[in-house]
Design an enzyme around this catalytic site. Structure first.
Site, PDB file in Angstrom:
ATOM      1  N   GLU A   1      42.447 -29.879 -12.292  1.00  0.00           N
ATOM      2  CA  GLU A   1      41.067 -30.368 -12.484  1.00  0.00           C
ATOM      3  C   GLU A   1      40.514 -29.921 -13.833  1.00  0.00           C
ATOM      4  O   GLU A   1      39.347 -29.562 -13.957  1.00  0.00           O
ATOM      5  CB  GLU A   1      40.144 -29.845 -11.375  1.00  0.00           C
ATOM      6  CG  GLU A   1      40.641 -30.132  -9.993  1.00  0.00           C
ATOM      7  CD  GLU A   1      40.166 -31.459  -9.466  1.00  0.00           C
ATOM      8  OE1 GLU A   1      39.371 -32.119 -10.144  1.00  0.00           O
ATOM      9  OE2 GLU A   1      40.626 -31.837  -8.387  1.00  0.00           O
TER      10      GLU A   1
ATOM     11  N   LEU B   1      46.171 -39.268 -11.162  1.00  0.00           N
ATOM     12  CA  LEU B   1      45.719 -39.399 -12.557  1.00  0.00           C
ATOM     13  C   LEU B   1      46.778 -38.814 -13.501  1.00  0.00           C
ATOM     14  O   LEU B   1      47.223 -39.469 -14.438  1.00  0.00           O
ATOM     15  CB  LEU B   1      44.376 -38.669 -12.749  1.00  0.00           C
ATOM     16  CG  LEU B   1      43.791 -38.721 -14.162  1.00  0.00           C
ATOM     17  CD1 LEU B   1      43.422 -40.147 -14.548  1.00  0.00           C
ATOM     18  CD2 LEU B   1      42.542 -37.831 -14.266  1.00  0.00           C
TER      19      LEU B   1
HETATM   20  C1  LIG Z   1      49.317 -27.552  -7.615  1.00  0.00           C
HETATM   21  C2  LIG Z   1      48.732 -28.643  -8.484  1.00  0.00           C
HETATM   22  C3  LIG Z   1      48.083 -29.718  -7.883  1.00  0.00           C
HETATM   23  C4  LIG Z   1      47.596 -30.773  -8.664  1.00  0.00           C
HETATM   24  N1  LIG Z   1      46.991 -31.854  -8.061  1.00  0.00           N
HETATM   25  C5  LIG Z   1      46.682 -32.950  -8.805  1.00  0.00           C
HETATM   26  C6  LIG Z   1      46.215 -34.168  -8.180  1.00  0.00           C
HETATM   27  O1  LIG Z   1      46.025 -34.231  -6.954  1.00  0.00           O
HETATM   28  N2  LIG Z   1      46.015 -35.269  -8.954  1.00  0.00           N
HETATM   29  C7  LIG Z   1      46.213 -35.257 -10.308  1.00  0.00           C
HETATM   30  O2  LIG Z   1      46.019 -36.300 -10.950  1.00  0.00           O
HETATM   31  N3  LIG Z   1      46.631 -34.112 -10.943  1.00  0.00           N
HETATM   32  C8  LIG Z   1      46.875 -32.972 -10.220  1.00  0.00           C
HETATM   33  N4  LIG Z   1      47.327 -31.818 -10.844  1.00  0.00           N
HETATM   34  C9  LIG Z   1      47.591 -31.850 -12.291  1.00  0.00           C
HETATM   35  C10 LIG Z   1      46.645 -31.006 -13.111  1.00  0.00           C
HETATM   36  O3  LIG Z   1      45.382 -31.592 -13.157  1.00  0.00           O
HETATM   37  C11 LIG Z   1      47.299 -30.805 -14.504  1.00  0.00           C
HETATM   38  O4  LIG Z   1      48.376 -29.898 -14.320  1.00  0.00           O
HETATM   39  C12 LIG Z   1      46.308 -30.305 -15.538  1.00  0.00           C
HETATM   40  O5  LIG Z   1      45.368 -31.297 -15.853  1.00  0.00           O
HETATM   41  C13 LIG Z   1      47.013 -29.857 -16.828  1.00  0.00           C
HETATM   42  O6  LIG Z   1      47.918 -30.806 -17.259  1.00  0.00           O
HETATM   43  P1  LIG Z   1      49.401 -30.342 -17.644  1.00  0.00           P
HETATM   44  O7  LIG Z   1      49.957 -29.546 -16.516  1.00  0.00           O
HETATM   45  O8  LIG Z   1      50.159 -31.565 -18.067  1.00  0.00           O
HETATM   46  O9  LIG Z   1      49.222 -29.359 -18.863  1.00  0.00           O
HETATM   47  P2  LIG Z   1      49.078 -29.748 -20.427  1.00  0.00           P
HETATM   48  O10 LIG Z   1      48.026 -30.799 -20.593  1.00  0.00           O
HETATM   49  O11 LIG Z   1      50.433 -30.020 -20.980  1.00  0.00           O
HETATM   50  O12 LIG Z   1      48.516 -28.389 -21.027  1.00  0.00           O
HETATM   51  C14 LIG Z   1      49.354 -27.262 -21.279  1.00  0.00           C
HETATM   52  C15 LIG Z   1      48.517 -26.203 -22.003  1.00  0.00           C
HETATM   53  O13 LIG Z   1      48.027 -26.738 -23.241  1.00  0.00           O
HETATM   54  C16 LIG Z   1      46.624 -26.580 -23.294  1.00  0.00           C
HETATM   55  N5  LIG Z   1      46.043 -27.700 -24.040  1.00  0.00           N
HETATM   56  C17 LIG Z   1      46.211 -29.041 -23.815  1.00  0.00           C
HETATM   57  N6  LIG Z   1      45.510 -29.756 -24.686  1.00  0.00           N
HETATM   58  C18 LIG Z   1      44.848 -28.864 -25.493  1.00  0.00           C
HETATM   59  C19 LIG Z   1      43.933 -28.983 -26.560  1.00  0.00           C
HETATM   60  N7  LIG Z   1      43.503 -30.180 -26.998  1.00  0.00           N
HETATM   61  N8  LIG Z   1      43.482 -27.854 -27.147  1.00  0.00           N
HETATM   62  C20 LIG Z   1      43.867 -26.633 -26.690  1.00  0.00           C
HETATM   63  N9  LIG Z   1      44.709 -26.441 -25.690  1.00  0.00           N
HETATM   64  C21 LIG Z   1      45.197 -27.564 -25.077  1.00  0.00           C
HETATM   65  C22 LIG Z   1      46.146 -26.569 -21.854  1.00  0.00           C
HETATM   66  O14 LIG Z   1      44.907 -25.906 -21.721  1.00  0.00           O
HETATM   67  C23 LIG Z   1      47.289 -25.797 -21.186  1.00  0.00           C
HETATM   68  O15 LIG Z   1      47.076 -24.423 -21.313  1.00  0.00           O
HETATM   69  C24 LIG Z   1      47.757 -30.732 -10.074  1.00  0.00           C
HETATM   70  C25 LIG Z   1      48.376 -29.612 -10.666  1.00  0.00           C
HETATM   71  C26 LIG Z   1      48.859 -28.582  -9.884  1.00  0.00           C
HETATM   72  C27 LIG Z   1      49.529 -27.410 -10.546  1.00  0.00           C
END
Ligand SMILES: Cc1cc2nc3c(=O)[nH]c(=O)nc-3n(C[C@H](O)[C@H](O)[C@H](O)COP(=O)(O)OP(=O)(O)OC[C@H]3O[C@@H](n4cnc5c(N)ncnc54)[C@H](O)[C@@H]3O)c2cc1C
Length: 392
Positions: A371, A138
């Protein structure tokens, strides 16, 4: 690593709320983790390798599709059994629980809920037995918390779809046989597609240099004009609600799993505090250490009650996504705080691989982010109680 001496805390006699089947499933998972995970997990984490030798055992304890009906190879258990299995696995390691969560909630669940009968028969039994492993795509490089902005697309190309784009941070990607991939069609509507390893133009480069979830393999999914057969599209649900439905199931499992990590940290710290002497007394006799331990068991007990009640509502089909968000957020924060406090109780020993606490602590840094991040779950609760979404 020290021998696994884990004893599960149950301060409010929560076992009284469980059926004989729940306890049997939980105890089988607990014994298996002690026997098969604890002895090897420290080395796997140090080497940053997923221990593939445990796949069969995970299948045997029902960790792959616990609530998928038996006719499709699942264990046919209820939601509380599912939660208890996740709790026990994460008591061993969050990375191992991640592999089981992805397989169950993010691969088997969408195929079961949104797939065709042919897809269910083709994939579910093999996923349940561990013969086939899956991953869930995703998140994209530019779309994490906001998956609706995804730019991975598929278009109709006669007898197949042509898939292009990239996914990032995908658990199990480096070894998965299939990927459930979320992409937009030409009208911008999101669908799930089952992409198989070996399809031309599909690659899964591994993500290295993680300090967290080191015993779980993470990677990218790259699609370069991948020809996906039309029968691999899951037709029964489209839109963002489809992947979010899978996340509800996985987040529910995490709410239980985090309790496992917290219980392990608490139990380790309690035993250590009673054995370790300073100033001629066990450190457990000092008020400051008792405060830490007393607060830990209080928070674990509250989290157990939250998870159990959510499980009852999941069984009844009444739990809302916002209620699941609250439990995921609360229980992961509870676990991360307990890991930090427990590590301090162990003093210098707390930073070593002799004990599981530092590994749990680092793992939970991923669990609090994936998640749905900690902040996003808070915004979900905020939107639910005020009726005003504050995401933008
Ligand atoms: C080890 C690991 C395994 C994973 N496994 C999977 C998987 O199997 N499949 C999959 O699809 N994904 C997976 N993920 C991805 C994970 O779901 C994302 O990292 C997560 O959803 C956050 O997205 P991002 O890292 O792009 O952070 P961002 O979305 O860039 O967020 C960065 C910061 O900004 C904050 N933020 C964002 N939007 C807002 C808002 N509107 N208001 C206030 N604060 C906000 C967030 O809370 C966060 O603190 C995995 C991640 C990790 C680290």
């Amino acid at each position: 690593m020290k021998a696994d001496q884990f004893q599960s805390p149950d301060y409010y006699n929560l076992d009284d709320l469980l059926s004989d089947e729940h306890k049997m499933v939980r105890d089988a998972a607990r014994e298996w983790v002690k026997r098969e995970v604890s002895p090897i997990i420290e080395e796997a984490a140090q080497k940053a390798e997923f221990p593939k030798q445990i796949i069969n055992g995970l299948a045997e304890i029902g960790a792959f599709g616990p609530y998928i009906p038996e006719e499709y190879g699942g264990a046919g258990l209820d939601q509380i059994s599912y939660g208890l299995i996740m709790q026990e696995i994460e008591r061993g390691d969050s990375g191992v629980r991640s592999t089981a969560s992805v397989q169950s909630s993010l691969v088997m669940y969408p195929i079961f809920k949104y797939g065709t009968e042919e897809q269910k028969k083709k994939y579910l039994p093999k996923l349940a037995s561990g013969e086939m492993m899956g991953c869930f795509g995703l998140t994209e490089p530019d779309h994490g918390s906001n998956p609706s902005g995804m730019t991975t697309t598929f278009k109709d190309n006669g007898d197949h779809y042509l898939l292009n784009g990239a996914k990032m941070w995908i658990s199990n990607a480096p070894f998965a046989d299939i990927a459930v991939v979320w992409a937009k069609n030409e009208e911008g509507r999101i669908y799930g597609l089952i992409v198989e390893r070996g399809m031309e133009g599909f690659t899964t480069p591994e993500t290295h240099n993680k300090w967290s979830l080191r015993a779980s393999a993470t990677g990218e999914l790259v699609f370069n004009n991948v020809k996906v057969p039309k029968e691999n599209l899951m037709p029964e649900k489209s839109g963002l609600g489809a992947p979010l439905g899978c996340l509800d199931s996985a987040r529910y499992g995490i709410a239980w799993g985090a309790i496992g990590a917290a219980m392990d940290c608490y139990d380790t710290a309690l035993r250590y505090a009673k054995e370790r002497e300073q100033f001629g007394k066990p450190i457990a006799s000092f008020q400051l250490q008792q405060k830490k331990l007393a607060e830990m068991i209080t928070e674990i007990t509250k989290a157990q009650l939250l998870a159990w009640r959510l499980g009852v509502m999941r069984n009844e089909g009444t739990a809302t996504s916002a209620q699941i968000s609250m439990a995921k957020r609360n229980n992961v924060e509870m676990a991360i705080n307990i890991a930090r406090e427990a590590r301090q109780i162990l003093g210098g020993m707390g930073i070593t691989g002799e004990y599981s606490i530092m590994r749990h602590s680092m793992n939970l840094e991923s669990v609090i982010t994936y998640e749905g991040t900690h902040d996003i779950h808070l915004l979900i609760t905020g939107a639910d109680i005020t009726g005003i979404p504050a995401f933008q």
